[in-house]
Design a protein around this motif. Structure first.
Motif, PDB file in Angstrom:
ATOM      1  N   THR A 295       0.916  -1.204  -0.030  1.00 24.95           N
ATOM      2  CA  THR A 295       0.041   0.061  -0.035  1.00 24.95           C
ATOM      3  C   THR A 295       0.693   1.275  -0.020  1.00 24.95           C
ATOM      4  O   THR A 295       0.221   2.442  -0.116  1.00 24.95           O
ATOM      5  CB  THR A 295      -0.965  -0.005   1.165  1.00 24.95           C
ATOM      6  N   GLY A 296       2.207   1.068   0.118  1.00 27.20           N
ATOM      7  CA  GLY A 296       3.144   2.212   0.102  1.00 27.20           C
ATOM      8  C   GLY A 296       2.977   2.949   1.421  1.00 27.20           C
ATOM      9  O   GLY A 296       3.579   4.237   1.620  1.00 27.20           O
ATOM     10  N   ALA A 297       2.625   2.370   2.418  1.00 30.70           N
ATOM     11  CA  ALA A 297       2.834   2.740   3.922  1.00 30.70           C
ATOM     12  C   ALA A 297       4.037   2.005   4.345  1.00 30.70           C
ATOM     13  O   ALA A 297       4.800   1.135   3.678  1.00 30.70           O
ATOM     14  CB  ALA A 297       1.655   2.089   4.971  1.00 30.70           C
ATOM     15  N   HIS A 298       4.386   2.417   5.754  1.00 29.57           N
ATOM     16  CA  HIS A 298       5.718   1.877   6.219  1.00 29.57           C
ATOM     17  C   HIS A 298       5.802   1.626   7.622  1.00 29.57           C
ATOM     18  O   HIS A 298       4.766   2.080   8.496  1.00 29.57           O
ATOM     19  CB  HIS A 298       6.924   2.625   5.759  1.00 29.57           C
ATOM     20  N   VAL A 299       6.536   0.915   8.202  1.00 27.35           N
ATOM     21  CA  VAL A 299       6.717   0.380   9.633  1.00 27.35           C
ATOM     22  C   VAL A 299       7.603   1.029  10.357  1.00 27.35           C
ATOM     23  O   VAL A 299       8.766   1.348   9.727  1.00 27.35           O
ATOM     24  CB  VAL A 299       6.921  -1.085   9.696  1.00 27.35           C
TER      25      VAL A 299
END
Ligand code: PMP
Length: 415
Positions: free
Chosen positions: A146-150
């Motif tokens: 999704t193009g999110a990150h941790v």
């Protein structure tokens, strides 16, 4: 440090220990087994072993699929296990508890059923540096899509979570925050209620990994105030392949199914389907029925001992074993938070953790060596591996003494 055993409890716990058949066995040609790998998996009392055996001898049938007597009995036992577990963690109702194969399944369920449909590019999942891979990798998998990150909150050199650091990272981009209740490597007990309150006031849901807490502390999910609580049955005297995901009812209602199949549907057409209410919506396929029958018995067993007694007994063991381990020259404990469960990770100068664990094993002492599924934590401490002795209420001070004696012997051999 004043090292004293707790005689009143030690006397009670001798009888409790006797209920674990495996603890009476020997290894390597007659050495009594000293089982200090409880953070990995716990041993099972006779009542649990017999409950699983009885199920297959007398009650075996699939759940919720037939009207015959056996199926009804099996269904009642399975749903009885859900109720027992829900009560044990003080869920608002059994319907708030999805039965899973363990914590790993629970976190993956949250990743795919809750998080994935909500993530946008630039969003963040906040975890911490001390997490098990089960509380890191599922978030990475959905973030990558999704193009999110941790992002990971920092920890202090003594193994405590940097609570201010965690709270400072709670900005509007964070779509889920995650933290372990108790670290499987450091033993650190995190202030989960305080973290939940910080998350709640910012409208960010919090997932707590309770794998190492439910077996060792009284846990009340509603008092904590988190949104998701994951745990695993095999560390709490139950069978492998069992566990649960608790979530607030409205959150479960808002989640889409992750696994499809039998039992999770309302109506199926070839083009599309409608789904059952939670928790059934998330329990596709035949579950580990016998395992949950055993886990219900494990809950009854833990309740009969009392979680407050268990926590007190294990705290005594932690204090005793920590003080004794400090007597081993060159031994360094990794994780010395003021609030700790009975998990002791250590290194001995000049010895590799695996060599140490192998020599301990030859003395009959089972500890775990390795990265404990916590690569980021190992990296933080700059070590490839540690040895970990993890205690349960059925362990004894004498076993801590045997560990220390074996370490002194191993050290002399490796020097
Ligand atoms: N989280 C923690 C803190 C753990 O200790 C473990 C088990 N080592 C897990 C998650 C994963 O549990 P399971 O393998 O039973 O799913």
């Amino acid at each position: 440090m004043n090292v004293v055993a707790t005689p009143r409890l030690a006397a009670d716990f001798a009888g409790i220990r006797a209920q674990f058949p495996l603890l009476a066995r020997t290894v390597h040609g007659g050495k009594p087994l000293v089982y200090l790998d409880n953070a990995n998996t716990s041993q099972k009392p006779l009542g649990v072993i017999e409950a699983v055996d009885r199920f297959y001898r007398e009650r075996n049938a699939n759940v919720a699929r037939a009207v015959h007597a056996l199926s009804e009995e099996a269904t009642n036992l399975y749903e009885g296990a859900r109720s027992a577990l829900a009560r044990f963690i003080n869920a608002g109702s059994p319907q708030e508890l999805v039965l899973t194969s363990g914590t790993t399944m629970a976190t993956n369920m949250v990743a795919y059923s809750y998080l994935l449909p909500r993530l946008q590019p630039g969003d963040v999942v906040l975890t911490t540096t001390m997490e098990h891979h089960a509380n890191i990798v599922p978030w990475q998998l959905v973030c990558q899509r999704t193009g999110a990150h941790v992002v990971a909150a920092p920890i202090r050199s003594n193994g405590e979570l940097d609570v201010e650091g965690f709270i400072a990272l709670l900005d509007p981009r964070v779509k889920l925050a995650c933290v372990t209740h108790v670290s499987n490597v450091l033993g650190t007990i995190n202030p989960v209620a305080e973290l939940a309150s910080a998350c709640r006031s910012r409208g960010i849901p919090l997932l707590v990994d309770g794998s190492q807490a439910v077996p060792h502390l009284p846990v009340d999910v509603r008092a904590i105030g988190c949104d998701f609580y994951a745990f695993t049955g095999h560390k709490m005297c139950g069978p492998t392949g069992t566990g649960g995901l608790w979530a607030r009812r409205e959150i479960l209602q808002s989640m889409v199914p992750f696994f499809g199949g039998g039992e999770m549907i309302r109506e199926v057409r070839i083009e599309d389907s409608t789904f059952a209410d939670p928790p059934a919506r998330f329990e596709a396929g035949t579950p580990n029925i016998a395992g949950f029958v055993g886990l219900a018995e494990a809950v009854r067993f833990l309740e009969s001992v009392g979680m407050a007694h268990i926590a007190e007994r294990e705290h005594g063991l932690l204090q005793y074993a920590t003080a004794r381990l400090h007597e081993v020259p060159g031994l360094r404990i990794i994780g010395e938070a003021p609030r700790k469960a009975a998990v002791i990770s250590f290194l001995v100068e000049g010895a590799h953790a695996h060599d140490l664990a192998t020599l301990l094993d030859l003395e009959g002492i089972a500890v775990r060596s390795g990265h404990h599924c916590a690569h980021p934590l190992m990296r933080h401490f700059g070590v490839p591996a540690t040895c970990r002795a993890s205690f349960a209420f059925y362990n004894t001070e004498q076993e801590a003494d045997l560990l220390v004696a074996a370490l002194l012997k191993a050290r002399a051999l490796l020097a």
